[in-house]
Design an enzyme around this catalytic site. Structure first.
Site, PDB file in Angstrom:
ATOM      1  N   ASN A  13      -7.186  -0.126  14.304  1.00  0.00           N
ATOM      2  CA  ASN A  13      -8.624  -0.256  14.001  1.00  0.00           C
ATOM      3  C   ASN A  13      -8.923  -1.549  13.246  1.00  0.00           C
ATOM      4  O   ASN A  13     -10.002  -1.700  12.689  1.00  0.00           O
ATOM      5  CB  ASN A  13      -9.114   0.960  13.201  1.00  0.00           C
ATOM      6  CG  ASN A  13      -8.463   1.045  11.824  1.00  0.00           C
ATOM      7  OD1 ASN A  13      -7.535   0.291  11.524  1.00  0.00           O
ATOM      8  ND2 ASN A  13      -8.934   1.957  11.001  1.00  0.00           N
ATOM      9  N   ASP A  38       0.840  -1.204   0.000  1.00  0.00           N
ATOM     10  CA  ASP A  38       0.000   0.000   0.000  1.00  0.00           C
ATOM     11  C   ASP A  38       0.876   1.255   0.000  1.00  0.00           C
ATOM     12  O   ASP A  38       2.073   1.182   0.280  1.00  0.00           O
ATOM     13  CB  ASP A  38      -0.962   0.018   1.209  1.00  0.00           C
ATOM     14  CG  ASP A  38      -0.245  -0.171   2.539  1.00  0.00           C
ATOM     15  OD1 ASP A  38       1.004  -0.130   2.575  1.00  0.00           O
ATOM     16  OD2 ASP A  38      -0.932  -0.358   3.555  1.00  0.00           O
TER      17      ASP A  38
END
Ligand code: PGA
Length: 250
Positions: free
Chosen positions: A139, A70
């Site tokens: 998260n 990413d």
């Protein structure tokens, strides 16, 4: 579904060594194989250990094909706050991986959606991923697959959550503006890898580790979909990260 494997080790150093062992095993069996590896704090020890082994002649990564997991949208390898740049400096260059074997995720493409499809084709043309090493965000994100990401998602542009942007701001000191979008390999892309190694360290991750491994898989916790890989998934936790698990692996 066949159960994944979990290793709970005492220390971050042991976690790093074990993760390096897994990379080394895949690279020695598939010297020209394709792998993806993460950025962040967690893999730093694994990279240091792999570089040490390369320098000691124990492992040769010069033919390994690296696919970047990413990056922030619009950031190129030349940007100080680019994940690809970070990976390059921290691992790829010291590990002797030539630039021609590094497949950068198309974060600066004119049309990132088209380029993302092309990136998937590149992975397929390399024979698919032999190994995906991934971390787990606070998260529950995996790469930049944020909460809400589907288990069959592919490489694509995503909006970052506030939480991930804050996490990013901790990495990049100074006035670097953290973009609000990124391009990430999809969960589906990662889940097709022939082996997936999840590494998580520290007490601050204990609850999200529990939610990822003990709760029903859910869109709220992207990490929970990794279990879809069954026995292709290998989880390495240090004792602190494993503290909230109901059952602990060996
Ligand atoms: P960290 O990041 O290793 O810096 O905790 C993990 C992640 O966000 O995937």
């Amino acid at each position: 579904m066949t159960q994944y494997t979990t290793n709970v080790v005492e220390t971050y150093e042991e976690l790093s060594d074990l993760a390096a062992d897994m990379v080394q095993t895949v690279v020695s069996h598939h010297p020209r194989g394709a792998i993806t590896v993460p950025t962040g704090q967690t893999p730093v020890g694994m990279y240091a250990e792999l570089v040490r082994r390369v320098r000691a002649g124990a492992i040769d990564m010069s033919h390994t094909q690296i696919f970047c997991l990413d990056d922030y949208l619009g950031k190129s390898r030349d940007d100080a706050a680019s994940l690809t740049r970070w990976l390059w400096d921290e691992f790829l260059e010291p590990a002797g991986i030539p630039g021609s074997n590094v497949h950068m995720i198309p974060a600066t493409a004119v049309d990132p959606a088209v380029a993302a499809v092309r990136y998937e084709t590149e992975i397929a043309q390399a024979g698919g991923l032999d190994l995906a090493v991934v971390g787990l965000g606070p998260n529950g994100h995996v790469a930049f697959n944020e909460p809400g990401s589907a288990p069959d998602s592919r490489t694509r542009v995503v909006d970052l959550t506030e939480e991930s942007m804050e996490q990013s701001a901790d990495y990049w000191e100074g006035d670097e503006l953290i973009p609000s979008q990124a391009i990430t390999m999809g969960l589906g892309t990662i889940l097709e890898a022939r082996k997936i190694v999840l590494i998580v360290s520290g007490a601050s991750k204990a609850d999200i580790v529990r939610r990822s491994l003990n709760d029903e898989p859910s869109l709220d916790v992207p990490g929970s979909w990794l279990r879809n890989a069954g026995n292709r998934l290998h989880v390495i936790l240090d004792r602190d990260a494993a503290a909230a698990l109901e059952t602990r692996g060996s």
